[in-house]
Scaffold this motif. Structure first.
Motif, PDB file in Angstrom:
ATOM      1  N   LYS A 132       8.755 -13.550  -3.993  1.00  0.00           N
ATOM      2  CA  LYS A 132       8.935 -11.964  -3.827  1.00  0.00           C
ATOM      3  C   LYS A 132       7.570 -11.282  -3.852  1.00  0.00           C
ATOM      4  CE  LYS A 132      12.437  -8.998  -4.330  1.00  0.00           C
ATOM      5  NZ  LYS A 132      13.451  -8.996  -3.611  1.00  0.00           N
ATOM      6  N   ILE A 133       6.778 -11.911  -4.573  1.00  0.00           N
ATOM      7  CA  ILE A 133       5.383 -11.192  -4.571  1.00  0.00           C
ATOM      8  C   ILE A 133       4.626 -11.475  -3.356  1.00  0.00           C
ATOM      9  CG2 ILE A 133       3.109 -11.216  -5.640  1.00  0.00           C
ATOM     10  CD1 ILE A 133       4.261 -11.326  -8.424  1.00  0.00           C
ATOM     11  N   GLU A 134       4.750 -12.773  -2.919  1.00  0.00           N
ATOM     12  CA  GLU A 134       4.320 -12.972  -1.699  1.00  0.00           C
ATOM     13  C   GLU A 134       4.742 -12.280  -0.495  1.00  0.00           C
ATOM     14  OE1 GLU A 134       4.201 -16.989   1.478  1.00  0.00           O
ATOM     15  OE2 GLU A 134       4.199 -17.235  -0.769  1.00  0.00           O
ATOM     16  N   PHE A 135       6.391 -12.107  -0.496  1.00  0.00           N
ATOM     17  CA  PHE A 135       6.881 -11.427   0.558  1.00  0.00           C
ATOM     18  C   PHE A 135       6.431  -9.843   0.461  1.00  0.00           C
ATOM     19  CE2 PHE A 135      10.615  -8.456   1.502  1.00  0.00           C
ATOM     20  CZ  PHE A 135      10.691  -8.735   2.910  1.00  0.00           C
ATOM     21  N   LEU A 136       6.468  -9.490  -0.568  1.00  0.00           N
ATOM     22  CA  LEU A 136       6.103  -7.812  -0.668  1.00  0.00           C
ATOM     23  C   LEU A 136       4.434  -7.507  -0.191  1.00  0.00           C
ATOM     24  CD1 LEU A 136       7.820  -6.690  -3.999  1.00  0.00           C
ATOM     25  CD2 LEU A 136       8.323  -6.267  -1.691  1.00  0.00           C
ATOM     26  N   SER A 137       3.603  -8.477  -0.526  1.00  0.00           N
ATOM     27  CA  SER A 137       2.306  -8.638  -0.084  1.00  0.00           C
ATOM     28  C   SER A 137       2.272  -8.618   1.280  1.00  0.00           C
ATOM     29  CB  SER A 137       1.531 -10.004  -0.837  1.00  0.00           C
ATOM     30  OG  SER A 137       1.475  -9.794  -2.022  1.00  0.00           O
ATOM     31  N   TYR A 138       3.008  -9.452   1.845  1.00  0.00           N
ATOM     32  CA  TYR A 138       3.084  -9.650   3.554  1.00  0.00           C
ATOM     33  C   TYR A 138       3.540  -8.327   3.951  1.00  0.00           C
ATOM     34  CZ  TYR A 138       5.064 -10.850   8.017  1.00  0.00           C
ATOM     35  OH  TYR A 138       5.103 -10.746   9.347  1.00  0.00           O
ATOM     36  N   CYS A 139       4.658  -7.546   3.444  1.00  0.00           N
ATOM     37  CA  CYS A 139       5.332  -6.299   4.007  1.00  0.00           C
ATOM     38  C   CYS A 139       3.970  -5.348   3.718  1.00  0.00           C
ATOM     39  CB  CYS A 139       6.476  -5.948   3.119  1.00  0.00           C
ATOM     40  SG  CYS A 139       7.787  -7.006   3.435  1.00  0.00           S
ATOM     41  N   LEU A 140       3.261  -5.339   2.635  1.00  0.00           N
ATOM     42  CA  LEU A 140       2.155  -4.148   2.499  1.00  0.00           C
ATOM     43  C   LEU A 140       1.150  -4.545   3.546  1.00  0.00           C
ATOM     44  CD1 LEU A 140       0.935  -2.095   0.996  1.00  0.00           C
ATOM     45  CD2 LEU A 140      -0.166  -4.063  -0.544  1.00  0.00           C
ATOM     46  N   LYS A 141       0.597  -5.782   3.959  1.00  0.00           N
ATOM     47  CA  LYS A 141      -0.038  -6.142   5.033  1.00  0.00           C
ATOM     48  C   LYS A 141       0.317  -5.601   6.332  1.00  0.00           C
ATOM     49  CE  LYS A 141      -3.173  -9.683   6.411  1.00  0.00           C
ATOM     50  NZ  LYS A 141      -3.491 -11.216   6.554  1.00  0.00           N
ATOM     51  N   VAL A 142       1.638  -5.679   6.623  1.00  0.00           N
ATOM     52  CA  VAL A 142       2.293  -5.232   7.891  1.00  0.00           C
ATOM     53  C   VAL A 142       2.274  -3.836   7.968  1.00  0.00           C
ATOM     54  CG1 VAL A 142       4.407  -5.209   9.149  1.00  0.00           C
ATOM     55  CG2 VAL A 142       3.687  -7.489   8.349  1.00  0.00           C
ATOM     56  N   LYS A 143       2.468  -3.185   7.025  1.00  0.00           N
ATOM     57  CA  LYS A 143       2.387  -1.679   6.860  1.00  0.00           C
ATOM     58  C   LYS A 143       1.018  -1.161   7.033  1.00  0.00           C
ATOM     59  CE  LYS A 143       4.149   2.453   6.295  1.00  0.00           C
ATOM     60  NZ  LYS A 143       4.654   2.916   7.480  1.00  0.00           N
ATOM     61  N   GLU A 144       0.250  -1.936   6.300  1.00  0.00           N
ATOM     62  CA  GLU A 144      -1.409  -1.498   6.654  1.00  0.00           C
ATOM     63  C   GLU A 144      -1.692  -1.658   8.154  1.00  0.00           C
ATOM     64  OE1 GLU A 144      -3.413  -3.596   3.850  1.00  0.00           O
ATOM     65  OE2 GLU A 144      -3.165  -2.550   2.024  1.00  0.00           O
ATOM     66  N   MET A 145      -1.429  -2.822   8.687  1.00  0.00           N
ATOM     67  CA  MET A 145      -1.574  -3.084  10.063  1.00  0.00           C
ATOM     68  C   MET A 145      -1.010  -1.935  10.843  1.00  0.00           C
ATOM     69  SD  MET A 145      -1.265  -7.176  10.132  1.00  0.00           S
ATOM     70  CE  MET A 145      -1.325  -7.394  11.711  1.00  0.00           C
ATOM     71  N   ASP A 146       0.270  -1.513  10.785  1.00  0.00           N
ATOM     72  CA  ASP A 146       0.964  -0.562  11.385  1.00  0.00           C
ATOM     73  C   ASP A 146       0.280   0.893  11.201  1.00  0.00           C
ATOM     74  OD1 ASP A 146       2.697  -2.395  12.423  1.00  0.00           O
ATOM     75  OD2 ASP A 146       4.280  -1.526  10.899  1.00  0.00           O
TER      76      ASP A 146
END
Length: 161
Positions: A132-146
């Motif tokens: 779950k933490i890995e997934f949320l970290s990935y979502c945060l990274k994608v959001k930062e890239m966007d």
């Protein structure tokens, strides 16, 4: 403006991570407390079973002794009374054995639960938390890239005007 939006998203994700960890931590604590309770129950059941075995042996010995006294008694009425008393003690021993036969499989199942299911569940919860933490970290990274892409598009649009 974009920076504050990005910070707001980061805060939301961080808060979500804390909530998830907190909810799972509560579940792990509840599991741990239940395991301790079951362990205490196991210890008490073991003590009860041991006491019942001792009581059963005492009843068997009393039964044997009273039946022996009854068979050696010269008078019929007292002899019959001793034999009945001996049979009653043997019957109590038989009932104790029956109870022990029911208690031991339950203790075995509870022991298996404590030895296998609880550690396995803890491991599963830990894996779930990590995923779950890995997934949320990935979502945060994608959001930062966007957000960076949006920011660069805004900068390009401002410079081209």
């Amino acid at each position: 403006m974009l920076w504050s939006k990005c910070v707001h998203v980061k805060c939301q994700v961080y808060n979500t991570l804390l909530l998830i960890s907190d909810a799972l931590a509560k579940k792990v604590m509840m599991l741990h407390e239940n395991a301790l309770t079951y362990k205490c129950i196991m210890e008490k059941a073991r003590a009860v079973a041991e006491s019942y075995e001792n009581l059963m042996e005492s009843h068997l010995e009393f039964g044997t002794i009273f039946e022996l006294i009854g068979s050696r008694e010269r008078q019929l009425d007292p002899g019959e009374a001793f034999r009945k008393f001996g049979m009653a003690h043997r019957k109590m021993a038989k009932e104790a054995q029956s109870m022990l036969n029911k208690l031991k499989p339950m203790m075995k199942d509870l022991g298996a639960f404590l030895a296998k299911a609880v550690p396995d569940t803890k491991l599963t919860l830990q894996k779930y938390t990590d995923a779950k933490i890995e997934f949320l970290s990935y979502c945060l990274k994608v959001k930062e890239m966007d957000d960076e892409e949006q920011e660069s598009l805004v900068c390009i649009a401002v410079h081209s005007v």
